[in-house]
Motif scaffolding. Sequence first.
Motif, PDB file in Angstrom:
ATOM      1  N   VAL A 199      -6.129   0.107   8.378  1.00 35.44           N
ATOM      2  CA  VAL A 199      -5.473   1.258   7.767  1.00 35.44           C
ATOM      3  C   VAL A 199      -6.157   2.505   8.315  1.00 35.44           C
ATOM      4  CG1 VAL A 199      -4.977   2.469   5.610  1.00 35.44           C
ATOM      5  CG2 VAL A 199      -4.934  -0.039   5.674  1.00 35.44           C
ATOM      6  N   GLN A 200      -5.379   3.382   8.920  1.00 32.06           N
ATOM      7  CA  GLN A 200      -5.895   4.663   9.404  1.00 32.06           C
ATOM      8  C   GLN A 200      -5.828   5.654   8.245  1.00 32.06           C
ATOM      9  OE1 GLN A 200      -7.131   5.714  12.613  1.00 32.06           O
ATOM     10  NE2 GLN A 200      -7.709   7.421  11.295  1.00 32.06           N
ATOM     11  N   ALA A 201      -6.974   5.957   7.652  1.00 34.39           N
ATOM     12  CA  ALA A 201      -7.038   6.805   6.452  1.00 34.39           C
ATOM     13  C   ALA A 201      -6.953   8.276   6.857  1.00 34.39           C
ATOM     14  CB  ALA A 201      -8.318   6.517   5.675  1.00 34.39           C
ATOM     15  N   ASP A 202      -5.737   8.773   6.971  1.00 36.01           N
ATOM     16  CA  ASP A 202      -5.579  10.146   7.445  1.00 36.01           C
ATOM     17  C   ASP A 202      -4.966  11.094   6.412  1.00 36.01           C
ATOM     18  OD1 ASP A 202      -3.035   9.107   7.487  1.00 36.01           O
ATOM     19  OD2 ASP A 202      -2.743   9.341   9.637  1.00 36.01           O
ATOM     20  N   GLU A 203      -4.702  10.601   5.209  1.00 33.32           N
ATOM     21  CA  GLU A 203      -4.100  11.433   4.171  1.00 33.32           C
ATOM     22  C   GLU A 203      -4.922  11.301   2.894  1.00 33.32           C
ATOM     23  OE1 GLU A 203      -1.541  14.219   2.910  1.00 33.32           O
ATOM     24  OE2 GLU A 203      -1.315  13.304   4.886  1.00 33.32           O
ATOM     25  N   PRO A 204      -5.594  12.388   2.442  1.00 33.26           N
ATOM     26  CA  PRO A 204      -6.438  12.275   1.245  1.00 33.26           C
ATOM     27  C   PRO A 204      -5.620  11.988  -0.011  1.00 33.26           C
ATOM     28  CG  PRO A 204      -6.319  14.562   1.979  1.00 33.26           C
ATOM     29  CD  PRO A 204      -5.586  13.741   2.998  1.00 33.26           C
ATOM     30  N   GLY A 205      -6.270  11.351  -0.959  1.00 32.86           N
ATOM     31  CA  GLY A 205      -5.639  11.057  -2.238  1.00 32.86           C
ATOM     32  C   GLY A 205      -6.030   9.691  -2.758  1.00 32.86           C
ATOM     33  N   VAL A 206      -5.487   9.361  -3.914  1.00 31.67           N
ATOM     34  CA  VAL A 206      -5.671   8.040  -4.513  1.00 31.67           C
ATOM     35  C   VAL A 206      -4.334   7.331  -4.372  1.00 31.67           C
ATOM     36  CG1 VAL A 206      -6.233   6.747  -6.603  1.00 31.67           C
ATOM     37  CG2 VAL A 206      -7.405   8.913  -6.110  1.00 31.67           C
TER      38      VAL A 206
ATOM     39  N   LEU B  39       0.856  -1.183   0.000  1.00 32.53           N
ATOM     40  CA  LEU B  39       0.000   0.000   0.000  1.00 32.53           C
ATOM     41  C   LEU B  39       0.895   1.237   0.000  1.00 32.53           C
ATOM     42  CD1 LEU B  39      -2.697   1.487   0.231  1.00 32.53           C
ATOM     43  CD2 LEU B  39      -2.622   1.074   2.702  1.00 32.53           C
ATOM     44  N   HIS B  40       0.765   2.061  -1.036  1.00 32.63           N
ATOM     45  CA  HIS B  40       1.553   3.292  -1.131  1.00 32.63           C
ATOM     46  C   HIS B  40       1.070   4.307  -0.098  1.00 32.63           C
ATOM     47  CE1 HIS B  40       3.299   2.893  -5.433  1.00 32.63           C
ATOM     48  NE2 HIS B  40       3.042   1.699  -4.946  1.00 32.63           N
ATOM     49  N   GLY B  41       2.014   4.994   0.535  1.00 29.60           N
ATOM     50  CA  GLY B  41       1.691   6.133   1.382  1.00 29.60           C
ATOM     51  C   GLY B  41       1.126   5.826   2.758  1.00 29.60           C
ATOM     52  N   TYR B  42       0.943   4.578   3.081  1.00 27.64           N
ATOM     53  CA  TYR B  42       0.333   4.196   4.354  1.00 27.64           C
ATOM     54  C   TYR B  42       1.020   2.971   4.936  1.00 27.64           C
ATOM     55  CZ  TYR B  42      -3.820   7.146   3.919  1.00 27.64           C
ATOM     56  OH  TYR B  42      -4.673   8.205   3.844  1.00 27.64           O
ATOM     57  N   TYR B  43       0.865   2.814   6.244  1.00 29.24           N
ATOM     58  CA  TYR B  43       1.223   1.565   6.903  1.00 29.24           C
ATOM     59  C   TYR B  43      -0.065   0.847   7.251  1.00 29.24           C
ATOM     60  CZ  TYR B  43       6.066   2.900   7.273  1.00 29.24           C
ATOM     61  OH  TYR B  43       7.348   3.239   6.968  1.00 29.24           O
ATOM     62  N   MET B  44      -0.008  -0.463   7.217  1.00 31.56           N
ATOM     63  CA  MET B  44      -1.128  -1.301   7.637  1.00 31.56           C
ATOM     64  C   MET B  44      -0.778  -1.876   9.000  1.00 31.56           C
ATOM     65  SD  MET B  44      -1.798  -3.410   4.089  1.00 31.56           S
ATOM     66  CE  MET B  44      -0.052  -3.704   3.716  1.00 31.56           C
ATOM     67  N   GLN B  45      -1.730  -1.857   9.909  1.00 34.96           N
ATOM     68  CA  GLN B  45      -1.539  -2.495  11.207  1.00 34.96           C
ATOM     69  C   GLN B  45      -2.137  -3.893  11.116  1.00 34.96           C
ATOM     70  OE1 GLN B  45      -3.811  -1.003  14.552  1.00 34.96           O
ATOM     71  NE2 GLN B  45      -2.150  -1.501  15.963  1.00 34.96           N
ATOM     72  N   ILE B  46      -1.305  -4.922  11.166  1.00 35.87           N
ATOM     73  CA  ILE B  46      -1.764  -6.302  11.050  1.00 35.87           C
ATOM     74  C   ILE B  46      -2.302  -6.725  12.415  1.00 35.87           C
ATOM     75  CG2 ILE B  46      -1.175  -8.644  10.327  1.00 35.87           C
ATOM     76  CD1 ILE B  46      -0.853  -6.278   8.198  1.00 35.87           C
ATOM     77  N   VAL B  47      -3.615  -7.012  12.477  1.00 35.93           N
ATOM     78  CA  VAL B  47      -4.270  -7.293  13.757  1.00 35.93           C
ATOM     79  C   VAL B  47      -4.698  -8.747  13.908  1.00 35.93           C
ATOM     80  CG1 VAL B  47      -5.011  -4.906  14.094  1.00 35.93           C
ATOM     81  CG2 VAL B  47      -6.519  -6.511  12.886  1.00 35.93           C
ATOM     82  N   ALA B  48      -4.737  -9.512  12.798  1.00 36.34           N
ATOM     83  CA  ALA B  48      -5.124 -10.924  12.879  1.00 36.34           C
ATOM     84  C   ALA B  48      -4.434 -11.701  11.775  1.00 36.34           C
ATOM     85  CB  ALA B  48      -6.639 -11.086  12.768  1.00 36.34           C
ATOM     86  N   GLN B  49      -4.147 -12.970  12.057  1.00 38.76           N
ATOM     87  CA  GLN B  49      -3.546 -13.863  11.072  1.00 38.76           C
ATOM     88  C   GLN B  49      -4.253 -15.202  11.134  1.00 38.76           C
ATOM     89  OE1 GLN B  49       0.682 -14.474  11.463  1.00 38.76           O
ATOM     90  NE2 GLN B  49       0.724 -15.978   9.824  1.00 38.76           N
ATOM     91  N   ASP B  50      -4.646 -15.696   9.957  1.00 35.87           N
ATOM     92  CA  ASP B  50      -5.300 -16.993   9.826  1.00 35.87           C
ATOM     93  C   ASP B  50      -6.488 -17.149  10.776  1.00 35.87           C
ATOM     94  OD1 ASP B  50      -3.467 -17.646   7.827  1.00 35.87           O
ATOM     95  OD2 ASP B  50      -2.049 -18.471   9.265  1.00 35.87           O
ATOM     96  N   GLY B  51      -7.222 -16.058  10.961  1.00 34.90           N
ATOM     97  CA  GLY B  51      -8.439 -16.091  11.760  1.00 34.90           C
ATOM     98  C   GLY B  51      -8.247 -15.781  13.227  1.00 34.90           C
ATOM     99  N   TRP B  52      -7.015 -15.579  13.675  1.00 30.95           N
ATOM    100  CA  TRP B  52      -6.754 -15.356  15.099  1.00 30.95           C
ATOM    101  C   TRP B  52      -6.228 -13.946  15.324  1.00 30.95           C
ATOM    102  CZ3 TRP B  52      -8.656 -18.915  18.210  1.00 30.95           C
ATOM    103  CH2 TRP B  52      -8.871 -20.181  17.686  1.00 30.95           C
TER     104      TRP B  52
END
Length: 187
Positions: free
Chosen positions: A153-160, A117-130
């Motif tokens: 994903v905390q959507a805090d920056e507008p754009g595509v 994902l460009h421009g953002y970090y993803m917070q991984i909160v679950a894996q394989d259902g857990w």
Amino acid sequence: NKMDGVPFITQPPIKTGQTFTYEFKAKPIGSHMYHSHHNAAEQVTKGLLGAFIVEPKDKKAEPAFDSDYTMILNDTGVGLTINGKSFPATAPILAKVGEKVRVRFMNEGLIIHPMHLHGYYMQIVAQDGWVLPTPQFTDTLNIAPGQRFDAIVQADEPGVWAFHCHVLTHAESPHGMFGMVTALIVQ
């Protein structure tokens, strides 16, 4: 076990014209998948699959989010796809500034797909259902065949913002973007 649906192991194959009703208690909670186990390398890559999401009775057990998207990755039989579509036909993820978006990744393909994902970090909160005891942050997530991940994903920056498989031959060619590409649109 008798509802697992594996021919010749947990039940006889369901023949053409026949039906079988699966009945079971849906557990554990989380992001799961279902798919064919008969000639699976052909049938699953051609789309005989789906998301199987078990929601908790108590929503407090989940991380907070405003919208929920599922991204099923597949390859081979119908091409390089997200939810059965290749770019530019892939649907974007839509969010308003300030929203939290949950993305459920599910790899039903035959090869690994590092989703970036460009421009953002993803917070991984679950894996394989857990739910993970300690969420982790990344901007590229390796998703092996059969794996599932839930990310916030905390959507805090507008754009595509481009969202694609980082095996670049899965996302672009000399003729432009194709395949495993979508976008996060934040307004």
